[in-house]
Enzyme design. Structure first.
Site, PDB file in Angstrom:
ATOM      1  N   SER A 157       0.850  -1.185   0.000  1.00  0.00           N
ATOM      2  CA  SER A 157       0.000   0.000   0.000  1.00  0.00           C
ATOM      3  C   SER A 157       0.889   1.240   0.000  1.00  0.00           C
ATOM      4  CB  SER A 157      -0.881   0.007   1.256  1.00  0.00           C
ATOM      5  OG  SER A 157      -1.444   1.284   1.491  1.00  0.00           O
ATOM      6  N   TYR A 182       0.133  -0.302  10.711  1.00  0.00           N
ATOM      7  CA  TYR A 182      -0.283  -0.683   9.364  1.00  0.00           C
ATOM      8  C   TYR A 182       0.815  -0.329   8.362  1.00  0.00           C
ATOM      9  CZ  TYR A 182      -3.003  -0.919   5.029  1.00  0.00           C
ATOM     10  OH  TYR A 182      -3.452  -1.228   3.767  1.00  0.00           O
TER      11      TYR A 182
END
Length: 314
Positions: A157, A182
Site C-alpha cells: 500500500s 499498518y
C-alpha cells in the site's frame, strides 16, 4: 540483475481493470492461490483469473463466507487458513504439499488495516503478524510448489510511507499506533518481495510488491464512519469524495493481476508496482526504505527467526 524502479510504459494506468490486463491472455491450466480472494479486490482478482481460464484456490479464515462469495464462479476452490495462526498456516501448507499441485502464481492479497491493538501468537502485533509474517510463512512453506516461471505477488500500500521497520520495537510493545503499525506491515510486504526475488530468481521464481490504489472495501471495517469523513474519504452519506480518486474494485484488482501474469514483466522482479507499471522511487511512488536490499535481507532473517520457516533461504 535486479529490475530498476523505473517505468516500463506498460500502456495501462489507474483506470485499467483486472479484466483488461488479462485481455488476450489464456490462463487455462494455470493454478493460482489468492489469499483474501473472496472479498474486495481479492474477489475481483479471483473473478478475473477464473474468467481467463485459471484454476484459483482461495484460502479463507471464514470458509463459509468464502464459499458464499465465490458461489457460481467456475474453477474456484476454497480451503481453511488463518494467517494470524502459524499452526493454521502449517496445516494448510501441509495439505497443499500432500496434494502436490504446483502454483503458477501466489497473490498475497489478504490483510487487516488500522485495527485496535490486538496480540496473536507469542504477543505479536496483529497487522505485522497477519499482513507480513503469515504470508512469509505461507510462501516459504509452499516453496516446493513454486518453480520456473512462478510469481509471488505481495499486495502492499502507499501507506508504507508511514513507517519503516521499527527494528527496536516491531510489535509496538512500548505504545501502539494503529496507522504506524499498518504502515510498517506494508513496508514489510515490499521488503519481502525484494528479498524473495533475490533468493528465488535463480530457480525462476520472481516476486513483486504493489500499491493497488485507494479502494473502499471491507478492509476499512476498523475505521469508523466519522473518521473516514474526517479523513476526506467519504461524504456523510457514505459516497466517496471525488477528489480522492478512489478506484472501484475492478480497477483496484488490476495491478496485482497484471503482476501475476503480464508478459510485460517476464524476466523482471523485486520491484514495487502501481497503476500497472513499475513505480519510481520518491514522492508519489515508493519510499527508499521499502526497497532497500539490506533492510530486506535483515527483515527476511528476522521473519525466518520468528516463524521458524525459511524455504527459500536455506
Amino acid at each position: 540483475m535486479s529490475t530498476p524502479q523505473q517505468s516500463i510504459n506498460s500502456g495501462f494506468g489507474a483506470d485499467t481493470t483486472a479484466a483488461e490486463v488479462l485481455d488476450g491472455i489464456d490462463l487455462a491450466g494455470k493454478h493460482v492461490l489468492v489469499t483474501g480472494g473472496y472479498s474486495g479486490i481479492g474477489l475481483e482478482t479471483t473473478k478475473a483469473l477464473a474468467a481467463a481460464g485459471a484454476e484459483v484456490l482461495v484460502p479463507a479464515r471464514r470458509p463459509k463466507a468464502a464459499a458464499e462469495a465465490l458461489d457460481g464462479i467456475k474453477g474456484v476452490a476454497t480451503d481453511e487458513l488463518d494467517l494470524a495462526d502459524l499452526a493454521s498456516v502449517a496445516a494448510f501448507a501441509d495439505r497443499r504439499l500432500a496434494a502436490g499441485r504446483h502454483f503458477d502464481a501466489v497473490i498475497d492479497s489478504a490483510g487487516v488495516m488500522a485495527c485496535p491493538e490486538t496480540r496473536v501468537g507469542p504477543g505479536w502485533e496483529l497487522q505485522f503478524a497477519t499482513n507480513h509474517l503469515g504470508h512469509f510463512a505461507l510462501v516459504n512453506r509452499l516453496a516446493p510448489l513454486l518453480d520456473e516461471g512462478a510469481r509471488v505477488v505481495s499486495v502492499s500500500s502507499g501507506a508504507h510511507w508511514r513507517s519503516a521497520i521499527r527494528w527496536d520495537d516491531p510489535h509496538f510493545a512500548n505504545g501502539y499506533d494503529r496507522w504506524e503499525a499498518y504502515g510498517q506491515s506494508k513496508t514489510a510486504n515490499v521488503l519481502f518481495a525484494v528479498h524473495l526475488d533475490r533468493l528465488g530468481k535463480d530457480r525462476g521464481v520472481r516476486a513483486f510488491a504493489l500499491h493497488p490504489g485507494g479502494i473502499l472495501t471491507p478492509l476499512q471495517r476498523h475505521i469508523p464512519h466519522e473518521e473516514q469523513v474526517e479523513l476526506g474519504w467519504i461524504h456523510e452519506d457514505g459516497s466517496p469524495v471525488a477528489s480522492t480518486r478512489f478506484k472501484d474494485t475492478e480497477q483496484g484488482a488490476a495491478t496485482q493481476t497484471w503482476a501475476a501474469f503480464s508478459p510485460q514483466l517476464d524476466g523482471k522482479g523485486g520491484v514495487y508496482l502501481q497503476d500497472c507499471d513499475v513505480a519510481e522511487v520518491g514522492e508519489g511512488g515508493v519510499a527508499e526504505h521499502a526497497v532497500d536490499p539490506e533492510q530486506a535481507e535483515r527483515l527476511w532473517s528476522l521473519s525466518a527467526e520468528l516463524t521458524g520457516v525459511d524455504g527459500f533461504g536455506r
